[in-house]
Design an enzyme around this catalytic site. Structure first.
Site, PDB file in Angstrom:
ATOM      1  N   HIS A  87     -10.984  -9.475  35.885  1.00  0.00           N
ATOM      2  CA  HIS A  87     -11.728  -8.856  36.993  1.00  0.00           C
ATOM      3  C   HIS A  87     -10.884  -7.762  37.632  1.00  0.00           C
ATOM      4  O   HIS A  87     -11.354  -6.644  37.863  1.00  0.00           O
ATOM      5  CB  HIS A  87     -12.105  -9.931  38.013  1.00  0.00           C
ATOM      6  CG  HIS A  87     -12.510  -9.384  39.357  1.00  0.00           C
ATOM      7  ND1 HIS A  87     -13.704  -8.729  39.565  1.00  0.00           N
ATOM      8  CD2 HIS A  87     -11.878  -9.384  40.563  1.00  0.00           C
ATOM      9  CE1 HIS A  87     -13.787  -8.357  40.830  1.00  0.00           C
ATOM     10  NE2 HIS A  87     -12.691  -8.727  41.470  1.00  0.00           N
ATOM     11  N   ASP A 116     -14.337  25.881  35.163  1.00  0.00           N
ATOM     12  CA  ASP A 116     -14.235  24.567  34.511  1.00  0.00           C
ATOM     13  C   ASP A 116     -12.843  24.029  34.816  1.00  0.00           C
ATOM     14  O   ASP A 116     -12.074  24.650  35.547  1.00  0.00           O
ATOM     15  CB  ASP A 116     -14.441  24.691  32.981  1.00  0.00           C
ATOM     16  CG  ASP A 116     -14.931  23.385  32.367  1.00  0.00           C
ATOM     17  OD1 ASP A 116     -14.285  22.353  32.595  1.00  0.00           O
ATOM     18  OD2 ASP A 116     -15.959  23.397  31.665  1.00  0.00           O
ATOM     19  N   TRP A 152      -3.292  -9.799  37.225  1.00  0.00           N
ATOM     20  CA  TRP A 152      -3.208  -8.403  36.779  1.00  0.00           C
ATOM     21  C   TRP A 152      -1.787  -7.877  36.852  1.00  0.00           C
ATOM     22  O   TRP A 152      -1.449  -6.883  36.222  1.00  0.00           O
ATOM     23  CB  TRP A 152      -4.159  -7.517  37.597  1.00  0.00           C
ATOM     24  CG  TRP A 152      -3.627  -7.018  38.915  1.00  0.00           C
ATOM     25  CD1 TRP A 152      -3.475  -7.738  40.044  1.00  0.00           C
ATOM     26  CD2 TRP A 152      -3.180  -5.683  39.217  1.00  0.00           C
ATOM     27  NE1 TRP A 152      -2.947  -6.957  41.050  1.00  0.00           N
ATOM     28  CE2 TRP A 152      -2.765  -5.682  40.563  1.00  0.00           C
ATOM     29  CE3 TRP A 152      -3.078  -4.497  38.489  1.00  0.00           C
ATOM     30  CZ2 TRP A 152      -2.259  -4.549  41.203  1.00  0.00           C
ATOM     31  CZ3 TRP A 152      -2.578  -3.368  39.138  1.00  0.00           C
ATOM     32  CH2 TRP A 152      -2.177  -3.402  40.466  1.00  0.00           C
ATOM     33  N   SER A 179      -4.649   8.118  29.316  1.00  0.00           N
ATOM     34  CA  SER A 179      -5.865   8.767  29.829  1.00  0.00           C
ATOM     35  C   SER A 179      -5.647   9.262  31.261  1.00  0.00           C
ATOM     36  O   SER A 179      -5.985  10.398  31.602  1.00  0.00           O
ATOM     37  CB  SER A 179      -7.028   7.776  29.778  1.00  0.00           C
ATOM     38  OG  SER A 179      -8.108   8.245  30.535  1.00  0.00           O
ATOM     39  N   SER A 180      -5.054   8.404  32.097  1.00  0.00           N
ATOM     40  CA  SER A 180      -4.831   8.777  33.503  1.00  0.00           C
ATOM     41  C   SER A 180      -3.860   9.936  33.622  1.00  0.00           C
ATOM     42  O   SER A 180      -4.053  10.847  34.432  1.00  0.00           O
ATOM     43  CB  SER A 180      -4.264   7.596  34.292  1.00  0.00           C
ATOM     44  OG  SER A 180      -5.213   6.596  34.403  1.00  0.00           O
ATOM     45  N   HIS A 263       2.493  -0.231  44.020  1.00  0.00           N
ATOM     46  CA  HIS A 263       2.129   0.180  45.368  1.00  0.00           C
ATOM     47  C   HIS A 263       1.554   1.593  45.422  1.00  0.00           C
ATOM     48  O   HIS A 263       0.506   1.800  46.024  1.00  0.00           O
ATOM     49  CB  HIS A 263       3.236  -0.037  46.394  1.00  0.00           C
ATOM     50  CG  HIS A 263       2.617  -0.028  47.759  1.00  0.00           C
ATOM     51  ND1 HIS A 263       1.930  -1.098  48.257  1.00  0.00           N
ATOM     52  CD2 HIS A 263       2.451   0.963  48.645  1.00  0.00           C
ATOM     53  CE1 HIS A 263       1.388  -0.771  49.417  1.00  0.00           C
ATOM     54  NE2 HIS A 263       1.687   0.474  49.679  1.00  0.00           N
ATOM     55  N   GLU A 265      -0.064   2.850  43.180  1.00  0.00           N
ATOM     56  CA  GLU A 265      -1.381   2.664  42.560  1.00  0.00           C
ATOM     57  C   GLU A 265      -2.458   2.379  43.614  1.00  0.00           C
ATOM     58  O   GLU A 265      -3.592   2.848  43.516  1.00  0.00           O
ATOM     59  CB  GLU A 265      -1.296   1.512  41.546  1.00  0.00           C
ATOM     60  CG  GLU A 265      -2.614   1.016  40.989  1.00  0.00           C
ATOM     61  CD  GLU A 265      -3.333   2.037  40.123  1.00  0.00           C
ATOM     62  OE1 GLU A 265      -2.663   2.935  39.586  1.00  0.00           O
ATOM     63  OE2 GLU A 265      -4.562   1.930  39.997  1.00  0.00           O
ATOM     64  N   TYR A 267      -2.551   3.560  46.550  1.00  0.00           N
ATOM     65  CA  TYR A 267      -2.894   4.839  47.191  1.00  0.00           C
ATOM     66  C   TYR A 267      -3.632   5.761  46.227  1.00  0.00           C
ATOM     67  O   TYR A 267      -4.416   6.606  46.655  1.00  0.00           O
ATOM     68  CB  TYR A 267      -1.635   5.482  47.775  1.00  0.00           C
ATOM     69  CG  TYR A 267      -1.129   4.631  48.915  1.00  0.00           C
ATOM     70  CD1 TYR A 267      -1.713   4.736  50.171  1.00  0.00           C
ATOM     71  CD2 TYR A 267      -0.156   3.666  48.716  1.00  0.00           C
ATOM     72  CE1 TYR A 267      -1.327   3.912  51.199  1.00  0.00           C
ATOM     73  CE2 TYR A 267       0.239   2.839  49.740  1.00  0.00           C
ATOM     74  CZ  TYR A 267      -0.345   2.956  50.986  1.00  0.00           C
ATOM     75  OH  TYR A 267       0.024   2.127  52.000  1.00  0.00           O
ATOM     76  N   SER A 278     -13.516  12.514  54.460  1.00  0.00           N
ATOM     77  CA  SER A 278     -13.211  13.722  55.233  1.00  0.00           C
ATOM     78  C   SER A 278     -14.191  14.859  54.927  1.00  0.00           C
ATOM     79  O   SER A 278     -14.242  15.840  55.668  1.00  0.00           O
ATOM     80  CB  SER A 278     -11.781  14.195  54.946  1.00  0.00           C
ATOM     81  OG  SER A 278     -10.871  13.177  55.258  1.00  0.00           O
ATOM     82  N   HIS A 312       7.703  -5.002  49.510  1.00  0.00           N
ATOM     83  CA  HIS A 312       6.960  -5.857  50.445  1.00  0.00           C
ATOM     84  C   HIS A 312       6.002  -6.784  49.699  1.00  0.00           C
ATOM     85  O   HIS A 312       5.451  -7.704  50.288  1.00  0.00           O
ATOM     86  CB  HIS A 312       6.236  -5.036  51.535  1.00  0.00           C
ATOM     87  CG  HIS A 312       5.100  -4.196  51.058  1.00  0.00           C
ATOM     88  ND1 HIS A 312       4.812  -2.968  51.602  1.00  0.00           N
ATOM     89  CD2 HIS A 312       4.161  -4.384  50.103  1.00  0.00           C
ATOM     90  CE1 HIS A 312       3.747  -2.464  50.999  1.00  0.00           C
ATOM     91  NE2 HIS A 312       3.344  -3.296  50.094  1.00  0.00           N
ATOM     92  N   HIS A 313       5.802  -6.532  48.396  1.00  0.00           N
ATOM     93  CA  HIS A 313       4.971  -7.433  47.588  1.00  0.00           C
ATOM     94  C   HIS A 313       5.764  -8.646  47.121  1.00  0.00           C
ATOM     95  O   HIS A 313       5.204  -9.537  46.496  1.00  0.00           O
ATOM     96  CB  HIS A 313       4.434  -6.700  46.353  1.00  0.00           C
ATOM     97  CG  HIS A 313       3.475  -5.608  46.687  1.00  0.00           C
ATOM     98  ND1 HIS A 313       2.121  -5.818  46.828  1.00  0.00           N
ATOM     99  CD2 HIS A 313       3.663  -4.291  46.934  1.00  0.00           C
ATOM    100  CE1 HIS A 313       1.517  -4.669  47.129  1.00  0.00           C
ATOM    101  NE2 HIS A 313       2.428  -3.730  47.209  1.00  0.00           N
ATOM    102  N   THR A 338      -1.586   6.935  58.621  1.00  0.00           N
ATOM    103  CA  THR A 338      -2.927   6.363  58.471  1.00  0.00           C
ATOM    104  C   THR A 338      -3.643   6.376  59.815  1.00  0.00           C
ATOM    105  O   THR A 338      -4.845   6.671  59.892  1.00  0.00           O
ATOM    106  CB  THR A 338      -2.852   4.918  57.921  1.00  0.00           C
ATOM    107  OG1 THR A 338      -1.992   4.921  56.780  1.00  0.00           O
ATOM    108  CG2 THR A 338      -4.215   4.416  57.510  1.00  0.00           C
ATOM    109  N   LYS A 341      -5.058   9.703  60.503  1.00  0.00           N
ATOM    110  CA  LYS A 341      -6.319   9.926  59.778  1.00  0.00           C
ATOM    111  C   LYS A 341      -7.494   9.282  60.512  1.00  0.00           C
ATOM    112  O   LYS A 341      -8.531   9.911  60.730  1.00  0.00           O
ATOM    113  CB  LYS A 341      -6.217   9.374  58.363  1.00  0.00           C
ATOM    114  CG  LYS A 341      -5.395  10.259  57.458  1.00  0.00           C
ATOM    115  CD  LYS A 341      -5.520   9.835  56.025  1.00  0.00           C
ATOM    116  CE  LYS A 341      -5.097  10.973  55.120  1.00  0.00           C
ATOM    117  NZ  LYS A 341      -6.001  12.110  55.139  1.00  0.00           N
ATOM    118  N   ARG A 460      -4.043 -18.384  46.212  1.00  0.00           N
ATOM    119  CA  ARG A 460      -4.923 -17.611  45.360  1.00  0.00           C
ATOM    120  C   ARG A 460      -4.840 -18.105  43.919  1.00  0.00           C
ATOM    121  O   ARG A 460      -3.980 -18.899  43.586  1.00  0.00           O
ATOM    122  CB  ARG A 460      -4.622 -16.099  45.395  1.00  0.00           C
ATOM    123  CG  ARG A 460      -3.290 -15.723  45.696  1.00  0.00           C
ATOM    124  CD  ARG A 460      -2.941 -14.233  45.817  1.00  0.00           C
ATOM    125  NE  ARG A 460      -3.588 -13.302  44.934  1.00  0.00           N
ATOM    126  CZ  ARG A 460      -3.090 -12.102  44.632  1.00  0.00           C
ATOM    127  NH1 ARG A 460      -1.918 -11.717  45.142  1.00  0.00           N
ATOM    128  NH2 ARG A 460      -3.744 -11.296  43.859  1.00  0.00           N
TER     129      ARG A 460
END
Lengths: 547, 39
Positions: A87, A116, A152, A179-180, A263, A265, A267, A278, A312-313, A338, A341, A460
């Site tokens: 998932h 293009d 994951w 690809s990315s 991390h 990722e 963002y 925006s 922090h993870h 943040t 924003k 979890r």
């Protein structure tokens, strides 16, 4: 919906005589398999990501059905673990990221006045790698050793205890990464080299800015993920010991490397969402974006800070106190840009002539609900209390608030906002609003109780739980089923808009919309801006710079 | 925009792409090397 504002001169520049004949390839394969057109490739990305959204969503339904009551109900624990892992992989790499690349393909050339993307053939390749990568990833579910089941994050040693199918997972991750990287190279090359004369960097729409910064993040961290999974591959199949403690390796090193990718990722998934919101808020507030330059600098600051907060993870691995303090304070610093924003979005709406069409509803829903996810992130940043929250449902609630009413709501807002431009038809406003309200209510029923479950200690990634967690889990599952069903409305609205809607969209579509994409017809010609458009105060989104 | 401008634009885009691809490849190598040195 609004009045039809025609800018004859701008339109003339938007597509020259040649465009009236369009030159679309006539055969199906020529049009879609061999396409180098940014609009067609954007459409392919968006269709692919929608399909992945429903496949990943079906897995979420399996998870919530199993957790509806305590005890093992429907699936084996091993399969449950495969569902949580797949998932996440599918939603992150198959749904959210490709959807943003689809938006980038459709909108960036039109927003900067380019004909293009800079590298159209590489653009085709970037997309067509993805279906093969995800076919390979999904095929592991049908193999003897099953799909990946270690989460994951693929932490060793657990991820190394899987079977032969792990090689398919690693190869699929490599292909997604390639690809990315190719997609982001194309975005950067396009924005830096293909802007129409007069479209300076600080006149670009915020969506283009956020994607430019996102593309740099992608190039910086996707190779890190590739390195990490390559080392897992050689540990699993070739006898190396990068992360194997028995051979002198260090499993905690994997966590450092993974989260150095992981991390930023986060963002990568949320910065383009900031860009879309925006764009939408000024349109439906009929005011220019408040603090445009501050928004650009805040986005860049968030991107920079995302590289120095990864640990922090992993506060619970036993790092030195100074390390914990550094990562705690660095993480809290992210709240500053943040906050800038969120303040600017609210100030954009302040005293505006607001109307509440579906894109605006999703954008406002984003601002409120994403902020809840941000605040629970601040709670998690406090190293001392993270020892309590770590690996509980509080974390699940936190990142789902950031990603579902955050990134996914922004994707929906952007879809409703630009769908009339893409298709040339208006969607059903009534069904769009029904979709929004059902989604906004059910997403809170789904994820808000998970905060309490986490604070009470529910871990979890478990298929069964203590009976004390039963009530909140049942409420959460009911919210999940309603949210899942509501997304079928989204699919219906899109299909209706593309094939059935009789209400033609004007070029401008929305009365308050500003920017180069709105001076084109709806749908835009197959080849737009072959002649660069005129950049003036009426054609760019951020006109205060032009006098 | 003249043909010369378009060619120059294309040349710069391709150059940008190669530089970025090289950076990505170096980051990949650097992290695998860091893994070798760290384990």
């Amino acid at each position: 919906m609004s009045t039809d504002i025609t800018h004859d001169e701008a339109l003339e520049h938007g597509h020259d005589h040649e465009d009236h004949h369009d030159h679309k390839p006539s055969g199906f394969l020529d049009r879609w398999l061999f396409t180098t057109n940014h609009k067609d490739i954007g459409t392919l990305y968006l269709i692919f990501s929608l399909a992945m959204f429903f496949i990943g969503g079906a897995m979420a339904m399996v998870i919530r059905a199993e957790l509806f009551m305590p005890g093992l109900q429907l699936v084996e624990p091993e399969f449950f673990n495969q569902m949580t892992t797949m998932h996440a992989l599918i939603m992150v790499f198959g749904a959210v990221m490709p959807a943003w690349v689809g938006f980038a393909n459709w909108m960036i050339p039109m927003m900067i006045g380019a004909p293009d993307m800079a590298l159209p053939r590489m653009n085709n390749w970037s997309f067509w790698i993805l279906p093969f990568a995800f076919t390979m990833l999904l095929s592991t579910l049908f193999m003897d050793s099953g799909g990946p089941a270690a989460g994951w994050t693929l932490y060793p040693p657990l991820s190394l205890q899987g079977g032969q199918s792990f090689a398919f997972v690693v190869f699929a991750v490599h292909m997604m990464g390639i690809s990315s990287i190719m997609g982001s190279i194309n975005v950067i090359a396009t924005i830096l080299n293909m802007r129409a004369p007069g479209m300076t960097l600080l006149r670009m729409p915020l969506f283009v800015w956020t994607w430019l910064i996102t593309a740099f993040l992608l190039i910086a961290v996707m190779p890190v993920l590739a390195g990490a999974v390559t080392m897992l591959l050689t540990d699993h199949f070739f006898g190396t010991s990068f992360f194997n403690a028995a051979g002198g390796g260090d499993p905690v090193m994997f966590q450092h490397i993974f989260w150095f990718f992981g991390h930023p990722e986060v963002y990568i998934m949320i910065l383009p969402a900031f860009g879309v919101v925006s764009e939408i808020l000024p349109t439906f507030s009929r005011k220019p974006l408040f603090g445009y330059s501050a928004m650009v600098y805040a986005t860049a600051s968030i991107a920079f800070l995302s590289f120095i907060v990864w640990a922090h993870h992993m506060f619970t691995v036993g790092m030195p106190l100074t390390g914990e303090l550094f990562f705690m304070y660095a993480t809290m610093l992210i709240a500053v840009p943040t906050g800038v924003k969120v303040f600017n979005w609210v100030s954009t709406m302040w005293k505006g002539s607001m109307t509440f069409e579906t894109p605006m509803l999703f954008a406002i829903g984003f601002v409120i609900l994403f902020t809840i996810g941000g605040l629970s992130g601040l709670m998690l940043a406090i190293a001392s209390v993270d020892l309590q929250y770590h690996d509980t449902y509080f974390v699940v609630a936190h990142f789902h608030y950031v990603l579902v009413p955050g990134a996914v709501f922004a994707l929906m807002a952007g879809t409703y906002y630009w769908l009339p431009k893409w298709t040339g038809h208006m969607y059903s406003e009534k069904w769009g609003k029904i979709h929004f309200w059902l989604s906004a209510i059910s997403v809170n029923i789904l994820f808000f109780p998970q905060h309490y479950l986490g604070l009470a200690g529910m871990p979890r990634r478990i298929p069964d739980y203590s009976t004390q967690f039963a009530d909140f889990n049942m409420i959460s599952s009911i919210g999940g089923f309603i949210f899942g069903a509501s997304q079928l409305i989204f699919l219906g609205v899109i299909i209706h808009c593309v094939y059935k809607s009789r209400q033609k969209a004007t070029g401008r579509v929305w009365e308050g919309a500003k920017g180069l994409e709105w001076i084109l017809t709806s749908p835009p010609p197959y080849h737009s801006f072959n002649t660069p458009p005129v950049i003036d105060a009426t054609t760019v989104a951020h006109a205060e710079e032009i006098h | 925009m003249s043909q010369t401008d378009l060619k120059e634009q294309k040349r710069r885009a391709v150059l940008t792409a190669w530089v970025l691809a090289a950076v990505a490849f170096l980051i990949f190598i650097a992290f695998v090397l860091s893994g070798m040195l760290g384990s």
